[in-house]
Design an enzyme around this catalytic site. Structure first.
Site, PDB file in Angstrom:
ATOM      1  N   VAL A  97      -4.085  -2.349  -3.333  1.00  0.00           N
ATOM      2  CA  VAL A  97      -3.104  -3.196  -4.024  1.00  0.00           C
ATOM      3  C   VAL A  97      -3.222  -4.669  -3.639  1.00  0.00           C
ATOM      4  CG1 VAL A  97      -1.451  -1.293  -4.338  1.00  0.00           C
ATOM      5  CG2 VAL A  97      -1.236  -2.817  -2.335  1.00  0.00           C
ATOM      6  N   ASN A 114      12.981  -9.784  12.391  1.00  0.00           N
ATOM      7  CA  ASN A 114      12.750  -8.959  13.575  1.00  0.00           C
ATOM      8  C   ASN A 114      11.668  -9.607  14.432  1.00  0.00           C
ATOM      9  OD1 ASN A 114      13.134  -6.726  15.217  1.00  0.00           O
ATOM     10  ND2 ASN A 114      11.603  -5.481  14.166  1.00  0.00           N
ATOM     11  N   TYR A 128       5.809  -9.388   8.327  1.00  0.00           N
ATOM     12  CA  TYR A 128       6.447  -8.297   7.571  1.00  0.00           C
ATOM     13  C   TYR A 128       7.812  -8.753   7.016  1.00  0.00           C
ATOM     14  CZ  TYR A 128       8.084  -3.442   6.781  1.00  0.00           C
ATOM     15  OH  TYR A 128       8.566  -2.274   6.242  1.00  0.00           O
ATOM     16  N   ALA A 129       8.606  -9.430   7.853  1.00  0.00           N
ATOM     17  CA  ALA A 129       9.935  -9.888   7.412  1.00  0.00           C
ATOM     18  C   ALA A 129       9.798 -10.910   6.286  1.00  0.00           C
ATOM     19  CB  ALA A 129      10.708 -10.486   8.588  1.00  0.00           C
ATOM     20  N   LYS A 135       8.853  -8.997   3.123  1.00  0.00           N
ATOM     21  CA  LYS A 135       9.960  -8.185   2.603  1.00  0.00           C
ATOM     22  C   LYS A 135      11.094  -9.058   2.061  1.00  0.00           C
ATOM     23  CE  LYS A 135       8.143  -4.130   3.286  1.00  0.00           C
ATOM     24  NZ  LYS A 135       7.784  -3.318   2.122  1.00  0.00           N
TER      25      LYS A 135
HETATM   26  P1  NDP Z   1       3.301   5.034   5.154  1.00  0.00           P
HETATM   27  O1  NDP Z   1       2.502   4.249   6.133  1.00  0.00           O
HETATM   28  O2  NDP Z   1       3.756   6.392   5.500  1.00  0.00           O
HETATM   29  O3  NDP Z   1       2.522   5.105   3.741  1.00  0.00           O
HETATM   30  C1  NDP Z   1       2.050   3.924   3.163  1.00  0.00           C
HETATM   31  C2  NDP Z   1       1.433   4.214   1.825  1.00  0.00           C
HETATM   32  O4  NDP Z   1       0.996   2.948   1.275  1.00  0.00           O
HETATM   33  C3  NDP Z   1       0.174   5.099   1.906  1.00  0.00           C
HETATM   34  O5  NDP Z   1       0.130   5.971   0.816  1.00  0.00           O
HETATM   35  C4  NDP Z   1      -0.967   4.090   1.838  1.00  0.00           C
HETATM   36  O6  NDP Z   1      -2.154   4.578   1.232  1.00  0.00           O
HETATM   37  C5  NDP Z   1      -0.369   3.031   0.936  1.00  0.00           C
HETATM   38  N1  NDP Z   1      -1.037   1.746   1.132  1.00  0.00           N
HETATM   39  C6  NDP Z   1      -1.053   0.962   2.236  1.00  0.00           C
HETATM   40  N2  NDP Z   1      -1.810  -0.115   2.036  1.00  0.00           N
HETATM   41  C7  NDP Z   1      -2.304  -0.005   0.769  1.00  0.00           C
HETATM   42  C8  NDP Z   1      -3.168  -0.797  -0.008  1.00  0.00           C
HETATM   43  N3  NDP Z   1      -3.712  -1.940   0.438  1.00  0.00           N
HETATM   44  N4  NDP Z   1      -3.466  -0.376  -1.262  1.00  0.00           N
HETATM   45  C9  NDP Z   1      -2.947   0.784  -1.749  1.00  0.00           C
HETATM   46  N5  NDP Z   1      -2.122   1.566  -1.051  1.00  0.00           N
HETATM   47  C10 NDP Z   1      -1.797   1.179   0.201  1.00  0.00           C
HETATM   48  O7  NDP Z   1       4.550   4.068   4.804  1.00  0.00           O
HETATM   49  P2  NDP Z   1       6.092   4.424   4.524  1.00  0.00           P
HETATM   50  O8  NDP Z   1       6.188   5.542   3.559  1.00  0.00           O
HETATM   51  O9  NDP Z   1       6.808   4.482   5.794  1.00  0.00           O
HETATM   52  O10 NDP Z   1       6.568   3.056   3.821  1.00  0.00           O
HETATM   53  C11 NDP Z   1       6.544   2.876   2.417  1.00  0.00           C
HETATM   54  C12 NDP Z   1       7.180   1.532   2.104  1.00  0.00           C
HETATM   55  O11 NDP Z   1       8.505   1.501   2.618  1.00  0.00           O
HETATM   56  C13 NDP Z   1       6.461   0.330   2.737  1.00  0.00           C
HETATM   57  O12 NDP Z   1       6.461  -0.758   1.846  1.00  0.00           O
HETATM   58  C14 NDP Z   1       7.303   0.032   3.952  1.00  0.00           C
HETATM   59  O13 NDP Z   1       7.198  -1.316   4.338  1.00  0.00           O
HETATM   60  C15 NDP Z   1       8.683   0.372   3.437  1.00  0.00           C
HETATM   61  N6  NDP Z   1       9.629   0.662   4.499  1.00  0.00           N
HETATM   62  C16 NDP Z   1       9.411   1.693   5.373  1.00  0.00           C
HETATM   63  C17 NDP Z   1      10.310   1.939   6.394  1.00  0.00           C
HETATM   64  C18 NDP Z   1      10.140   3.046   7.389  1.00  0.00           C
HETATM   65  O14 NDP Z   1      10.940   3.102   8.343  1.00  0.00           O
HETATM   66  N7  NDP Z   1       9.178   3.933   7.245  1.00  0.00           N
HETATM   67  C19 NDP Z   1      11.498   1.081   6.569  1.00  0.00           C
HETATM   68  C20 NDP Z   1      11.628   0.039   5.598  1.00  0.00           C
HETATM   69  C21 NDP Z   1      10.719  -0.152   4.603  1.00  0.00           C
HETATM   70  P3  NDP Z   1      -3.073   5.720   1.951  1.00  0.00           P
HETATM   71  O15 NDP Z   1      -2.261   6.978   1.892  1.00  0.00           O
HETATM   72  O16 NDP Z   1      -4.285   5.763   1.087  1.00  0.00           O
HETATM   73  O17 NDP Z   1      -3.323   5.221   3.339  1.00  0.00           O
END
Ligand code: NDP
Length: 248
Positions: free
Chosen positions: A65, A150, A156-157, A160
């Protein structure tokens, strides 16, 4: 909630794991066709395979992305195939934490391009057909860190918080075309992203959450699916904090 016969085309980035996977599964369970996007073909492919095996409808696409050209090419391919994407969930995100004096330019750029600029790219290519159709839902998965800041997460902040400015501005641009733009700000959610925290850090986090537990990916998916529904059509430009009461 959206009825089964009201089938929409939804695209979820970062759908290979964690929050994005839950959102993809829930939208599919509501009868929508879901395009699962992640960095690796294997993770988004496994999620779309499982949805199809369970009787739902999904496809997968490996797209970095952060790569503007790759996002443009993916959007052109998908618009040719489907004509229109109705629901766009910008969920893909990464962390590259560090205190400012130790934060490399690369860590800054990676997080801004993956978490923030990617939203601009997807929306830029997919919103025009939504405005023409006079129906659309754009949901940006931000974070409570974008509201509070943070230490150790300036990149990141900033990304977001930037997503919130983007959300509110585009909500104003698209409102008259019946395309809503909202953000979800999760608190601490149990996923791979937070699995890196040690037990002591998790205990400290849970200590400041009034509900005394971390959230689940499903908690975020349910809020997102509501915002994506027909019933949420008069809600735009809002930030939904889903964090067990941490930020009020
Ligand atoms: P995970 O690390 O569990 O999963 C991240 C997902 O994003 C994966 O599927 C990964 O792909 C994909 N991804 C990362 N970089 C890219 C890229 N360059 N291109 C395409 N896909 C990408 O994250 P979470 O589920 O925890 O978080 C999801 C969202 O929620 C994020 O934006 C995070 O900042 C936000 N968030 C999460 C919190 C938490 O506590 N977990 C709290 C607040 C916000 P792949 O599977 O191929 O590696």
């Amino acid at each position: 909630m959206t009825e089964k016969n009201d089938k929409k085309i939804a695209l979820v980035t970062g759908a290979g794991r964690g929050i994005g996977k839950s959102i993809a599964e829930l939208l599919a369970s509501k009868g929508h066709h879901v395009i699962c996007v992640s960095r690796s073909a294997s993770s988004c492919g496994a999620v779309s395979d499982a949805i199809n095996a369970g009787g739902g409808s999904a496809q997968s696409l490996a797209v970095d992305v952060a790569d503007k050209g790759a996002v443009k090419a993916a959007c052109e391919q998908l618009l040719e195939q489907h004509g229109n994407i109705d629901i766009l969930v910008n969920n893909a995100g990464i962390t590259r934490d560090g205190l400012l004096f130790r934060m490399s330019d690369e860590a800054w750029d990676d997080v801004i391009s993956t978490n923030l600029s990617s939203c601009f790219s997807w929306i830029k290519h997919l919103a025009r057909p939504m405005t023409r159709k006079r129906w659309g839902r754009i949901i940006n998965i931000s974070s409570v860190i974008g509201l509070t800041g943070n230490a150790g997460q300036a990149n990141y902040a900033a990304a977001k918080a930037g997503m919130l400015g983007l959300t509110k501005s585009l909500a104003k641009e698209f409102a008259a075309r019946n395309v809503t733009v909202n953000a979800v700000a999760p608190g601490f959610i149990s996923t791979d992203m937070t699995a890196e925290l040690d037990e002591q850090q998790k205990k400290a986090i849970v200590g400041v959450i009034p509900m005394k537990r971390m959230g689940t990916a499903e908690d975020i998916a349910h809020t997102t699916a509501f915002i994506a529904s027909e019933e949420a059509g008069y809600i735009t430009g809002q930030v939904f904090t889903v964090d067990g009461g941490m930020v009020m």
